[in-house]
Design a protein around this motif. Structure first.
Motif, PDB file in Angstrom:
ATOM      1  N   GLN A   1       0.846  -1.191   0.000  1.00 23.92           N
ATOM      2  CA  GLN A   1       0.000   0.000   0.000  1.00 23.92           C
ATOM      3  C   GLN A   1       0.887   1.249   0.000  1.00 23.92           C
ATOM      4  N   VAL A   2       0.644   2.122  -0.952  1.00 20.78           N
ATOM      5  CA  VAL A   2       1.353   3.395  -1.030  1.00 20.78           C
ATOM      6  C   VAL A   2       0.308   4.483  -0.788  1.00 20.78           C
ATOM      7  N   THR A   3       0.498   5.250   0.279  1.00 24.30           N
ATOM      8  CA  THR A   3      -0.444   6.311   0.626  1.00 24.30           C
ATOM      9  C   THR A   3       0.198   7.656   0.320  1.00 24.30           C
ATOM     10  N   VAL A   4      -0.509   8.448  -0.473  1.00 27.41           N
ATOM     11  CA  VAL A   4       0.020   9.740  -0.912  1.00 27.41           C
ATOM     12  C   VAL A   4      -0.871  10.861  -0.401  1.00 27.41           C
ATOM     13  N   THR A   5      -0.259  11.832   0.277  1.00 26.04           N
ATOM     14  CA  THR A   5      -0.969  13.037   0.689  1.00 26.04           C
ATOM     15  C   THR A   5      -0.539  14.133  -0.273  1.00 26.04           C
ATOM     16  N   SER A   6      -1.522  14.837  -0.821  1.00 29.70           N
ATOM     17  CA  SER A   6      -1.222  15.869  -1.813  1.00 29.70           C
ATOM     18  C   SER A   6      -2.113  17.081  -1.601  1.00 29.70           C
ATOM     19  N   ALA A   7      -1.674  18.196  -2.166  1.00 28.63           N
ATOM     20  CA  ALA A   7      -2.414  19.446  -2.028  1.00 28.63           C
ATOM     21  C   ALA A   7      -3.786  19.341  -2.696  1.00 28.63           C
ATOM     22  N   ALA A   8      -3.848  18.578  -3.778  1.00 28.36           N
ATOM     23  CA  ALA A   8      -5.089  18.333  -4.515  1.00 28.36           C
ATOM     24  C   ALA A   8      -4.995  16.912  -5.058  1.00 28.36           C
ATOM     25  N   PRO A   9      -6.125  16.318  -5.444  1.00 25.61           N
ATOM     26  CA  PRO A   9      -6.059  14.953  -5.978  1.00 25.61           C
ATOM     27  C   PRO A   9      -5.075  14.864  -7.149  1.00 25.61           C
ATOM     28  N   LEU A  10      -4.244  13.826  -7.145  1.00 21.90           N
ATOM     29  CA  LEU A  10      -3.281  13.630  -8.224  1.00 21.90           C
ATOM     30  C   LEU A  10      -3.911  12.792  -9.327  1.00 21.90           C
ATOM     31  N   ASP A  11      -3.489  13.039 -10.552  1.00 28.37           N
ATOM     32  CA  ASP A  11      -3.941  12.260 -11.700  1.00 28.37           C
ATOM     33  C   ASP A  11      -3.383  10.845 -11.557  1.00 28.37           C
ATOM     34  N   ARG A  12      -4.264   9.842 -11.527  1.00 23.71           N
ATOM     35  CA  ARG A  12      -3.826   8.450 -11.347  1.00 23.71           C
ATOM     36  C   ARG A  12      -2.802   8.050 -12.407  1.00 23.71           C
ATOM     37  N   ALA A  13      -2.941   8.553 -13.628  1.00 25.99           N
ATOM     38  CA  ALA A  13      -2.000   8.216 -14.698  1.00 25.99           C
ATOM     39  C   ALA A  13      -0.600   8.724 -14.364  1.00 25.99           C
ATOM     40  N   LEU A  14      -0.509   9.892 -13.731  1.00 28.02           N
ATOM     41  CA  LEU A  14       0.796  10.431 -13.338  1.00 28.02           C
ATOM     42  C   LEU A  14       1.420   9.595 -12.223  1.00 28.02           C
ATOM     43  N   VAL A  15       0.587   9.176 -11.270  1.00 28.08           N
ATOM     44  CA  VAL A  15       1.081   8.323 -10.186  1.00 28.08           C
ATOM     45  C   VAL A  15       1.545   6.985 -10.763  1.00 28.08           C
ATOM     46  N   ALA A  16       0.762   6.423 -11.678  1.00 28.15           N
ATOM     47  CA  ALA A  16       1.129   5.145 -12.311  1.00 28.15           C
ATOM     48  C   ALA A  16       2.456   5.280 -13.051  1.00 28.15           C
ATOM     49  N   ALA A  17       2.633   6.391 -13.759  1.00 33.73           N
ATOM     50  CA  ALA A  17       3.882   6.615 -14.497  1.00 33.73           C
ATOM     51  C   ALA A  17       5.063   6.735 -13.538  1.00 33.73           C
ATOM     52  N   ALA A  18       4.864   7.406 -12.415  1.00 33.18           N
ATOM     53  CA  ALA A  18       5.933   7.556 -11.416  1.00 33.18           C
ATOM     54  C   ALA A  18       6.310   6.196 -10.823  1.00 33.18           C
ATOM     55  N   VAL A  19       5.300   5.383 -10.517  1.00 33.62           N
ATOM     56  CA  VAL A  19       5.537   4.051  -9.960  1.00 33.62           C
ATOM     57  C   VAL A  19       6.264   3.181 -10.991  1.00 33.62           C
ATOM     58  N   GLU A  20       5.857   3.276 -12.264  1.00 31.65           N
ATOM     59  CA  GLU A  20       6.506   2.504 -13.318  1.00 31.65           C
ATOM     60  C   GLU A  20       7.943   2.963 -13.523  1.00 31.65           C
ATOM     61  N   GLU A  21       8.195   4.266 -13.400  1.00 31.20           N
ATOM     62  CA  GLU A  21       9.554   4.802 -13.517  1.00 31.20           C
ATOM     63  C   GLU A  21      10.457   4.191 -12.452  1.00 31.20           C
ATOM     64  N   ALA A  22       9.877   3.918 -11.280  1.00 30.52           N
ATOM     65  CA  ALA A  22      10.632   3.301 -10.189  1.00 30.52           C
ATOM     66  C   ALA A  22      10.781   1.781 -10.398  1.00 30.52           C
ATOM     67  N   GLY A  23      10.063   1.232 -11.376  1.00 28.29           N
ATOM     68  CA  GLY A  23      10.204  -0.193 -11.687  1.00 28.29           C
ATOM     69  C   GLY A  23       9.096  -1.095 -11.176  1.00 28.29           C
ATOM     70  N   TYR A  24       7.953  -0.510 -10.813  1.00 28.36           N
ATOM     71  CA  TYR A  24       6.850  -1.287 -10.239  1.00 28.36           C
ATOM     72  C   TYR A  24       5.549  -0.982 -10.978  1.00 28.36           C
ATOM     73  N   GLN A  25       4.487  -1.664 -10.595  1.00 26.01           N
ATOM     74  CA  GLN A  25       3.192  -1.514 -11.265  1.00 26.01           C
ATOM     75  C   GLN A  25       2.096  -1.192 -10.261  1.00 26.01           C
ATOM     76  N   LEU A  26       1.262  -0.211 -10.621  1.00 28.81           N
ATOM     77  CA  LEU A  26       0.044   0.007  -9.841  1.00 28.81           C
ATOM     78  C   LEU A  26      -0.902  -1.142 -10.134  1.00 28.81           C
ATOM     79  N   VAL A  27      -1.625  -1.576  -9.148  1.00 24.86           N
ATOM     80  CA  VAL A  27      -2.648  -2.593  -9.338  1.00 24.86           C
ATOM     81  C   VAL A  27      -3.899  -1.877  -9.817  1.00 24.86           C
ATOM     82  N   ALA A  28      -4.570  -2.425 -10.818  1.00 23.78           N
ATOM     83  CA  ALA A  28      -5.780  -1.797 -11.359  1.00 23.78           C
ATOM     84  C   ALA A  28      -6.787  -1.542 -10.253  1.00 23.78           C
ATOM     85  N   ALA A  29      -7.416  -0.389 -10.305  1.00 26.74           N
ATOM     86  CA  ALA A  29      -8.384  -0.004  -9.283  1.00 26.74           C
ATOM     87  C   ALA A  29      -9.632  -0.845  -9.373  1.00 26.74           C
TER      88      ALA A  29
END
Length: 73
Positions: free
Chosen positions: A45-73
């Motif tokens: 579980q990765v919990t993100v606190t942000s000033a406003a809701p983040l675009d899930r696609a951007l979070v997925a891209a960041a996770v993939e850049e680190a070498g991992y995969q978001l699990v489909a919602a």
């Protein structure tokens, strides 16, 4: 007012994984805090606190850049 969103990520096993994912997500505009609950061999579980809701696609891209995969919602 901050927004907190939990994401499920597969493939994380160690502190290095946590550091990589945290670094990539923290780099996103608006991201304020990232916490990770690692489940070795399972879905972490990765919990993100942000000033406003983040675009899930951007979070997925960041996770993939680190070498991992978001699990489909």
């Amino acid at each position: 007012m901050s927004t907190t969103t939990a994401y499920s990520v597969d493939g994380m096993t160690c502190g290095h994984c946590v550091a990589s994912v945290t670094e990539e997500i923290t780099a996103l505009a608006g991201a304020e805090n990232v916490t990770v609950d690692v489940v070795k061999g399972g879905t972490s579980q990765v919990t993100v606190t942000s000033a406003a809701p983040l675009d899930r696609a951007l979070v997925a891209a960041a996770v993939e850049e680190a070498g991992y995969q978001l699990v489909a919602a």
